[in-house]
Write a protein that holds these residues in place. Structure first.
Motif, mmCIF file in Angstrom:
data_model
loop_
_atom_site.group_PDB
_atom_site.id
_atom_site.type_symbol
_atom_site.label_atom_id
_atom_site.label_comp_id
_atom_site.label_asym_id
_atom_site.label_seq_id
_atom_site.Cartn_x
_atom_site.Cartn_y
_atom_site.Cartn_z
ATOM 1 N N VAL A 122 0.838 -1.202 0.000
ATOM 2 C CA VAL A 122 0.000 0.000 0.000
ATOM 3 C C VAL A 122 0.872 1.250 0.000
ATOM 4 C CG1 VAL A 122 -1.645 1.360 1.340
ATOM 5 C CG2 VAL A 122 -1.986 -1.099 1.095
ATOM 6 N N VAL A 123 1.928 1.255 0.829
ATOM 7 C CA VAL A 123 2.816 2.416 0.919
ATOM 8 C C VAL A 123 3.508 2.673 -0.420
ATOM 9 C CG1 VAL A 123 4.943 3.278 1.978
ATOM 10 C CG2 VAL A 123 3.193 2.225 3.406
ATOM 11 N N LEU A 124 3.986 1.616 -1.072
ATOM 12 C CA LEU A 124 4.696 1.795 -2.344
ATOM 13 C C LEU A 124 3.758 2.255 -3.453
ATOM 14 C CD1 LEU A 124 7.106 -1.299 -2.325
ATOM 15 C CD2 LEU A 124 7.621 1.086 -1.754
ATOM 16 N N ALA A 127 2.992 5.867 -2.838
ATOM 17 C CA ALA A 127 4.105 6.756 -3.202
ATOM 18 C C ALA A 127 4.110 7.044 -4.695
ATOM 19 C CB ALA A 127 5.433 6.121 -2.774
ATOM 20 N N ILE A 128 3.813 6.011 -5.502
ATOM 21 C CA ILE A 128 3.776 6.216 -6.961
ATOM 22 C C ILE A 128 2.614 7.123 -7.344
ATOM 23 C CG2 ILE A 128 3.390 5.055 -9.169
ATOM 24 C CD1 ILE A 128 4.813 2.610 -8.013
ATOM 25 N N PHE A 129 1.430 6.867 -6.790
ATOM 26 C CA PHE A 129 0.250 7.639 -7.174
ATOM 27 C C PHE A 129 0.337 9.090 -6.726
ATOM 28 C CE2 PHE A 129 -2.374 3.481 -6.957
ATOM 29 C CZ PHE A 129 -1.918 3.140 -8.220
ATOM 30 N N VAL A 130 0.848 9.329 -5.524
ATOM 31 C CA VAL A 130 0.844 10.678 -4.986
ATOM 32 C C VAL A 130 1.937 11.543 -5.614
ATOM 33 C CG1 VAL A 130 2.440 10.452 -3.025
ATOM 34 C CG2 VAL A 130 0.416 11.942 -2.827
ATOM 35 N N THR A 131 3.003 10.910 -6.122
ATOM 36 C CA THR A 131 4.085 11.677 -6.733
ATOM 37 C C THR A 131 3.971 11.760 -8.254
ATOM 38 O OG1 THR A 131 5.487 9.683 -6.783
ATOM 39 C CG2 THR A 131 5.710 11.159 -4.882
ATOM 40 N N ARG A 241 -6.636 5.508 -1.292
ATOM 41 C CA ARG A 241 -7.739 4.645 -1.729
ATOM 42 C C ARG A 241 -7.342 3.797 -2.929
ATOM 43 N NH1 ARG A 241 -12.206 5.334 -5.207
ATOM 44 N NH2 ARG A 241 -11.688 7.516 -5.610
ATOM 45 N N TYR A 242 -6.669 4.410 -3.898
ATOM 46 C CA TYR A 242 -6.285 3.657 -5.083
ATOM 47 C C TYR A 242 -5.142 2.684 -4.787
ATOM 48 C CZ TYR A 242 -9.378 5.857 -8.412
ATOM 49 O OH TYR A 242 -10.501 6.234 -9.103
ATOM 50 N N ALA A 243 -4.300 3.014 -3.817
ATOM 51 C CA ALA A 243 -3.240 2.086 -3.427
ATOM 52 C C ALA A 243 -3.833 0.827 -2.810
ATOM 53 C CB ALA A 243 -2.287 2.762 -2.443
ATOM 54 N N ILE A 293 9.643 -0.202 -8.414
ATOM 55 C CA ILE A 293 8.890 -0.057 -7.163
ATOM 56 C C ILE A 293 7.548 -0.762 -7.283
ATOM 57 C CG2 ILE A 293 7.741 1.622 -5.658
ATOM 58 C CD1 ILE A 293 9.997 3.574 -6.293
ATOM 59 N N TRP A 294 6.910 -0.639 -8.446
ATOM 60 C CA TRP A 294 5.627 -1.316 -8.682
ATOM 61 C C TRP A 294 5.802 -2.832 -8.567
ATOM 62 C CZ3 TRP A 294 1.098 1.404 -10.198
ATOM 63 C CH2 TRP A 294 -0.001 0.598 -10.449
#
Length: 374
Positions: A122-124, A127-131, A241-243, A293-294
């Motif tokens: 979830v954290v990874l 991180a991708i979605f928010v950045t 939510r999307y993570a 990361i994904w």
């Protein structure tokens, strides 16, 4: 040589991250339950680097970076399956052992490792979605391939896919992923055609494709092509939510694929082991850091799921034994538990051997060696 070192480096980074987080989940909950932790090891074998913390835990990095373990005070092995003779421990010492905890606390400690892997994913993903946000191909049929399943079902160019079997579709990648797992089962598709909502039944066509590692795999295809790229920025809470949703997607895909293997509708040649993970880590890392990361996030979900299997030697096996203990009011007999762990060990080792053989075949190592003697 450079390519090999690159692959090995990113494989070690991925495995070390996944194992560290998994074992730290066990460690963190155990500490809060009052269990004394003697060793936290990343890797097996000879210690390369180590230090002691103020609580007396020995933190170590060992020579073989293909796993890790946490050893609690009073354990006779790294799996916490056996305990030293309780008569040799004082009442105070027994209280800080893993086996000396209530069944509820032991279950919490066992479940904490897989749960930590889900949290890491979830954290990874977050991180991708928010950045970077989400960049994806629109689920729109720009072109219909002649003679395809989509054409036979009545899909037109310009149709937008909204849902499959009642589950919403937001990207062409979602659509393609769901179809890849389909082995010829009819699906109910919801479309948007010029503002009008339509329901169609489509049976995907099964075809064999190159899996990118020298082997073949059977997948379902609709026969639609999309070239339209869309980009969606995600806010902080929306990224969370999307993570979480992405973790759910990985769980769904993995469970579906494994279920199809068990049912015999999907080949087991897709089951990969450490060699294929290493190969994939190197190839994905060369594409971009975000892709790597994904991959780590997806592997973390799969590691969590694997460890929850109700097989002795795995966390799920511990949880199964604790469930019996909670129902019976006392633990299962030592002989039964020992027999269960032997069976579990045999199952895990057999799976590892089978997956490694698949790796050697799919990566054409077996073919290369056979050619040396022909």
């Amino acid at each position: 040589m450079g390519t090999s070192l690159h692959t090995i480096f990113f494989f070690i980074v991925a495995i070390s991250a996944l194992v560290s987080v998994h074992e730290y989940g066990h460690f963190w909950v155990a500490r809060r339950c009052g269990v004394r932790v003697e060793v936290f090891s990343i890797g097996f074998g000879r210690e390369l680097i180590g230090w002691n913390d103020r609580h007396g835990t020995r933190w170590r990095i060992s020579a073989l970076p293909l796993g890790g373990y946490v050893r609690f005070f009073g354990d006779a092995d790294a799996a916490s399956a056996r305990q030293v003779d309780a008569s040799e421990l004082s009442p105070a010492e027994r209280r800080v052992t893993y086996q000396g905890q209530s069944v509820g606390r032991r279950a919490m400690i066992a479940a904490a490792g897989p749960l930590a892997n889900f949290v890491l994913a979830v954290v990874l993903f977050f991180a991708i979605f928010v950045t970077l946000g989400q960049r994806f191909t629109a689920p729109v049929a720009d072109r219909i391939q002649p003679g395809s399943a989509a054409e036979a079902a009545g899909v037109h160019a310009g149709d937008r896919f909204l849902a499959i079997d009642g589950r919403s579709i937001e990207s062409f990648e979602d659509l393609a992923l769901k179809m890849r797992l389909n082995q010829g089962t009819p699906v109910e598709v919801t479309l948007d055609r010029a503002g009008q909502r339509l329901e169609l039944t489509i049976t995907p066509t099964i075809t064999e494709v190159d899996n990118g590692q020298g082997g073949k795999q059977k997948i379902g295809i609709l026969g639609v092509v999309s070239t339209r790229t869309e980009f969606k920025e995600r806010g902080f809470f929306e990224s969370i939510r999307y993570a979480v949703r992405e973790v759910g997607t990985v769980v769904d895909v993995t469970a579906t694929a494994v279920g199809q293997m068990v049912a015999g509708t999907r080949g087991t040649e897709e089951l990969g082991g450490p060699l294929r993970i290493a190969d994939m880590s190197g190839r994905v890392a060369r594409q971009s850091l975000a892709d790597f990361i994904w991959l780590v996030a997806a592997l973390s979900v799969n590691l969590g799921l694997f460890n929850l299997l109700p097989v002795p030697m795995l966390d799920g096996g511990h949880l199964l034994f604790y469930a019996f203990e909670a129902i019976r009011g006392r633990p299962l007999g030592e002989r039964i538990q020992e027999f269960g762990f032997r069976i579990g060990l045999a199952m895990v080792l057999s799976l590892m051997v089978f997956a490694t053989w698949n790796d050697l075949v799919q990566l054409r190592v077996v073919q290369f060696i056979s050619q040396l003697f022909t």
